[in-house]
Design a protein around this motif. Structure first.
Motif, PDB file in Angstrom:
ATOM      1  N   CYS A  26      37.014  80.955  -5.155  1.00 34.22           N
ATOM      2  CA  CYS A  26      37.652  80.144  -6.201  1.00 34.22           C
ATOM      3  C   CYS A  26      36.937  78.801  -6.371  1.00 34.22           C
ATOM      4  O   CYS A  26      36.744  78.328  -7.494  1.00 34.22           O
ATOM      5  N   GLN A  61      44.411  77.201  -7.226  1.00 31.63           N
ATOM      6  CA  GLN A  61      43.810  78.173  -8.135  1.00 31.63           C
ATOM      7  C   GLN A  61      44.109  79.601  -7.691  1.00 31.63           C
ATOM      8  O   GLN A  61      44.498  80.453  -8.498  1.00 31.63           O
ATOM      9  N   GLN A  65      47.238  79.966  -9.890  1.00 23.66           N
ATOM     10  CA  GLN A  65      46.458  80.057 -11.123  1.00 23.66           C
ATOM     11  C   GLN A  65      46.315  78.709 -11.844  1.00 23.66           C
ATOM     12  O   GLN A  65      46.326  78.640 -13.075  1.00 23.66           O
ATOM     13  N   LYS A  67      43.950  75.835 -12.829  1.00 29.23           N
ATOM     14  CA  LYS A  67      42.503  75.661 -12.978  1.00 29.23           C
ATOM     15  C   LYS A  67      42.123  74.179 -12.943  1.00 29.23           C
ATOM     16  O   LYS A  67      42.847  73.320 -13.448  1.00 29.23           O
ATOM     17  N   GLN A 126      55.311  78.013 -11.482  1.00 31.05           N
ATOM     18  CA  GLN A 126      54.598  79.264 -11.226  1.00 31.05           C
ATOM     19  C   GLN A 126      55.394  80.192 -10.321  1.00 31.05           C
ATOM     20  O   GLN A 126      55.308  81.414 -10.444  1.00 31.05           O
ATOM     21  N   ASN A 152      45.433  73.363 -18.254  1.00 29.00           N
ATOM     22  CA  ASN A 152      46.267  74.528 -17.950  1.00 29.00           C
ATOM     23  C   ASN A 152      47.373  74.650 -18.994  1.00 29.00           C
ATOM     24  O   ASN A 152      48.531  74.327 -18.732  1.00 29.00           O
TER      25      ASN A 152
END
Length: 307
Positions: A26, A61, A65, A67, A126, A152
């Protein structure tokens, strides 16, 4: 072979030791800071700020998820596993006796002092799909948090930011007619800059196991993140007193309490302001023990209206 970390919440995604191959995939730059320790395990030197920041970037990340997460060097770099624990214990608190965790945008959370890192709202949304509002007294911190959201867009519809213009208030200027299912806070627990520097020096010494003479603010943090006049007890006491004025707008007020000896005074104050329900939730991460203090003024038969 992965080893399980002791004490973390059963839903915490970080219970197992870090898979550095996955994390480096990542964030490739992380590989420069990974080494094999004397036990034969891959790790990083947690006293190096850059290493900690890159680890956080990779964790966010890989697991959430997020970024291109980044924060200025002078801001607090939070430990992701501990931050996630707070979110999961709030989920349990909201579930109550039903054990069914409420998910989705019907749950609205308020993160007081979200900082430049925005970690609590990112993990909360999330993990459970909650809507979050992050507040801070530092516009610079909020600008960085907004930068994270701009990178994001999937998060930006469900995470909002709001500036607190008055240093002496927590809920005033933030709440108008809004209702929140919960509020959360990681308060500044030092009572002076000198105390904060000493605390960071102790942590750095423990991590390096060496005689460090000059504080390296690995755990970084601006004044508002690390210390305030009167320290943790003064900040949380102010929060409790102000919460009375917004008792019908927030279902559960919550805050971290790092010093166990502060609980007696805080519980006495909650009794004085007539909180209907008060809970202390212990959190353990390795040798470190922290706790969440939660209180509500809402009768049980009216709590469903906050979802």
């Amino acid at each position: 072979m992965t080893t399980e970390k002791s004490g973390l919440h059963t839903r915490n995604l970080h219970r197992n030791s870090y898979n550095f191959d996955e994390l480096i995939s990542c964030v490739p730059e992380l590989k420069h800071y990974v080494f094999t320790n004397s036990y034969g395990n891959l790790t990083i030197n947690f006293s190096i700020p850059k290493a900690v920041k890159l680890l956080n970037k990779a964790l966010l990340q890989h697991f959430y998820q997020v970024k291109d997460w980044d924060i200025p060097d002078e801001n607090l770099c939070p430990p992701i596993p501990g931050r996630a624990d707070y979110i999961h214990y709030i989920a349990d608190l909201l579930a109550g006796n039903s054990k069914e965790i409420p998910k989705g945008s019907s749950v609205k959370g308020l993160d007081i002092g979200t900082g430049a890192n925005l970690v609590y709202p990112l993990i909360a949304h999330q993990s459970y799909g909650w809507e979050m509002l992050g507040t801070d007294i530092s516009q610079k911190s909020l600008d960085n948090a907004q930068k994270i959201l701009d990178e994001n867009l999937d998060f930006s519809e469900n995470i909002q930011l709001k500036f607190q213009p008055e240093y002496n208030f927590i809920f005033k200027n933030i709440l108008s007619q809004d209702k929140f299912t919960f509020s959360m806070c990681n308060p500044p627990f030092h009572d002076s800059e000198e105390s904060a520097l000493k605390g960071n020096l102790r942590k750095t010494k423990n991590l390096k196991n060496s005689k460090v003479q000059k504080p390296n603010l690995n755990f970084s943090g601006q004044q508002a993140e690390l210390w305030c006049e009167g320290g943790e007890i003064a900040f949380i006491s102010k929060m409790i007193e102000e919460s009375v004025l917004y008792s019908s707008q927030i279902l559960w007020f919550t805050t971290l309490v790092s010093k166990k000896e502060n609980l007696f005074k805080l519980n006495s104050l909650l009794k004085k302001v007539a909180a209907l329900d008060v809970k202390t939730i212990d959190m353990t991460q390795g040798q470190k023990i922290s706790r969440i203090l939660a209180w509500t003024f809402v009768p049980k038969n009216r709590r469903n209206s906050f979802f």
